[in-house]
Design a protein around this motif. Structure first.
Motif, PDB file in Angstrom:
ATOM      1  N   THR A  60      92.946  44.806  41.390  1.00  0.00           N
ATOM      2  CA  THR A  60      91.599  44.273  40.399  1.00  0.00           C
ATOM      3  C   THR A  60      90.732  43.737  41.510  1.00  0.00           C
ATOM      4  O   THR A  60      91.095  43.078  42.481  1.00  0.00           O
ATOM      5  CB  THR A  60      92.139  43.305  39.366  1.00  0.00           C
ATOM      6  N   THR A  61      89.382  44.258  41.503  1.00  0.00           N
ATOM      7  CA  THR A  61      88.267  43.533  42.290  1.00  0.00           C
ATOM      8  C   THR A  61      87.115  42.895  41.486  1.00  0.00           C
ATOM      9  O   THR A  61      86.823  43.279  40.445  1.00  0.00           O
ATOM     10  CB  THR A  61      87.786  44.855  43.145  1.00  0.00           C
ATOM     11  N   THR A  62      86.920  41.858  42.212  1.00  0.00           N
ATOM     12  CA  THR A  62      85.859  40.831  41.532  1.00  0.00           C
ATOM     13  C   THR A  62      84.682  40.968  42.787  1.00  0.00           C
ATOM     14  O   THR A  62      84.910  40.552  43.780  1.00  0.00           O
ATOM     15  CB  THR A  62      86.183  39.624  41.345  1.00  0.00           C
ATOM     16  N   GLN A  63      83.486  41.494  42.456  1.00  0.00           N
ATOM     17  CA  GLN A  63      82.557  41.510  43.550  1.00  0.00           C
ATOM     18  C   GLN A  63      81.429  40.381  43.033  1.00  0.00           C
ATOM     19  O   GLN A  63      80.776  40.412  41.963  1.00  0.00           O
ATOM     20  CB  GLN A  63      81.689  42.942  43.291  1.00  0.00           C
ATOM     21  N   GLY A  64      81.161  39.609  44.178  1.00  0.00           N
ATOM     22  CA  GLY A  64      80.075  38.474  43.534  1.00  0.00           C
ATOM     23  C   GLY A  64      79.016  38.814  44.464  1.00  0.00           C
ATOM     24  O   GLY A  64      78.735  40.004  45.046  1.00  0.00           O
ATOM     25  N   GLU A  65      78.031  37.846  44.474  1.00  0.00           N
ATOM     26  CA  GLU A  65      76.741  38.274  45.580  1.00  0.00           C
ATOM     27  C   GLU A  65      77.155  38.370  46.957  1.00  0.00           C
ATOM     28  O   GLU A  65      76.358  39.167  47.318  1.00  0.00           O
ATOM     29  CB  GLU A  65      75.788  36.901  45.293  1.00  0.00           C
ATOM     30  N   PHE A  66      77.999  37.497  47.288  1.00  0.00           N
ATOM     31  CA  PHE A  66      78.440  37.728  48.792  1.00  0.00           C
ATOM     32  C   PHE A  66      79.873  37.432  49.057  1.00  0.00           C
ATOM     33  O   PHE A  66      80.310  37.794  50.206  1.00  0.00           O
ATOM     34  CB  PHE A  66      77.759  36.293  49.518  1.00  0.00           C
ATOM     35  N   ILE A  67      80.649  37.520  48.089  1.00  0.00           N
ATOM     36  CA  ILE A  67      82.135  37.389  48.425  1.00  0.00           C
ATOM     37  C   ILE A  67      83.038  38.448  47.384  1.00  0.00           C
ATOM     38  O   ILE A  67      82.390  38.437  46.238  1.00  0.00           O
ATOM     39  CB  ILE A  67      82.561  35.849  48.089  1.00  0.00           C
ATOM     40  N   GLN A  68      83.514  39.289  48.008  1.00  0.00           N
ATOM     41  CA  GLN A  68      84.446  40.030  46.945  1.00  0.00           C
ATOM     42  C   GLN A  68      85.947  39.707  46.977  1.00  0.00           C
ATOM     43  O   GLN A  68      86.337  39.388  47.986  1.00  0.00           O
ATOM     44  CB  GLN A  68      84.392  41.485  47.699  1.00  0.00           C
TER      45      GLN A  68
END
Length: 274
Positions: free
Chosen positions: A2-10
């Motif tokens: 699973t992957t979570t993509q934030g503004e600057f951090i994945q």
């Protein structure tokens, strides 16, 4: 996976390994206040998740991180010792969060790994780098200095003195000789090698990893690591607020012509000595 993509951090979960990626490529992963807050939050999450046994911290192909966002500091008008102390406290907090994370952290480094980015990398338990990796804390060259003083505990007095007095940057081969990193692998092999190391470590029960890291960190802290970091915070706040012609010129160039022009001016001053 699973992957979570934030503004600057994945954050990508690969079984019991969490891959945390700094993702600000246009600024070579410069550590802005927003990025640091997001990274800190993601680190707290993976630390609290008992499904995660090992954490990988990485940047991109061009840069792990070039350090704290100088342009942001100039824009915010950070100048007094009190202002610097507040900002540096936040910076140190993130680096020591990595250092004290209750799980092993493997740093994967390609390209530039400088200043606060170098400190963040040094806080990792293991470092694997590509041949193009470049390490150093060149801040002294424009009138600043190290924030989280980890280097003396990792590579010793003489090598630290040379790097921090000169602001020199070392390549991956020299970093390996100094003991700053564990190994060098080709760019194509970096992810596979880090994955292999992470999965090998993750075979150990989480509770054992936690106690082992606690013991290892305690050894360095008995040598005075946390005390040195704390003492340097007060010194760094005064150092960064010192009124020098070089710092004034650098700051003026950042404000009027951009960071690139300021860095070019800085590097030109040292060109004849390289």
């Amino acid at each position: 996976m699973t992957t979570t993509q934030g503004e600057f951090i994945q954050v990508e979960h690969r079984g019991d390994v969490a891959w945390v990626t700094i993702d600000r490529p246009k600024k070579l992963n410069a550590l802005s206040t927003t990025l640091m807050a997001e990274l800190s939050a993601r680190l707290r999450e993976v630390e609290a998740d008992d499904r995660v046994r090992v954490v990988v911290l990485r940047g991109g192909e061009q840069a792990f991180s070039v350090g704290y966002d100088i342009a942001e500091e100039v824009e915010l008008g950070v100048a007094t010792a009190e202002q610097w102390h507040a900002g540096l406290t936040n910076n140190i907090g993130l680096t020591m969060q990595v250092w004290g994370l209750r799980k092993p952290v493997i740093g994967a480094v390609s390209g530039w790994c400088l200043a606060g980015g170098c400190e963040l990398a040094m806080a990792c338990d293991l470092l694997i780098a590509t041949p193009d990796a470049q390490f150093g804390e060149p801040e002294i060259r424009f009138g600043s200095g190290p924030v989280t003083l980890l280097m003396p505990f990792l590579i010793g007095q003489k090598a630290t003195n040379e790097l921090l007095f000169t602001g020199d940057i070392v390549d991956a081969d020299r970093a390996l000789q100094l003991g700053l990193i564990n190994r060098i692998v080709t760019t194509d092999a970096l992810e596979d090698e880090v994955d292999r190391m992470a999965r090998k470590i993750a075979l150990t029960p989480l509770s054992i990893l936690r106690f082992t890291k606690r013991a290892l960190n305690a050894a360095y802290e008995q040598m005075g690591l946390r005390g040195a970091v704390s003492a340097n915070l007060d010194i760094a706040a005064v150092l960064n607020s010192a009124d020098t012609a070089e710092r004034a010129e650098f700051t003026e160039l950042v404000a009027t012509k951009g960071l690139g022009a300021a860095l070019a001016w800085r590097d030109a001053r040292y060109a004849e000595t390289e």
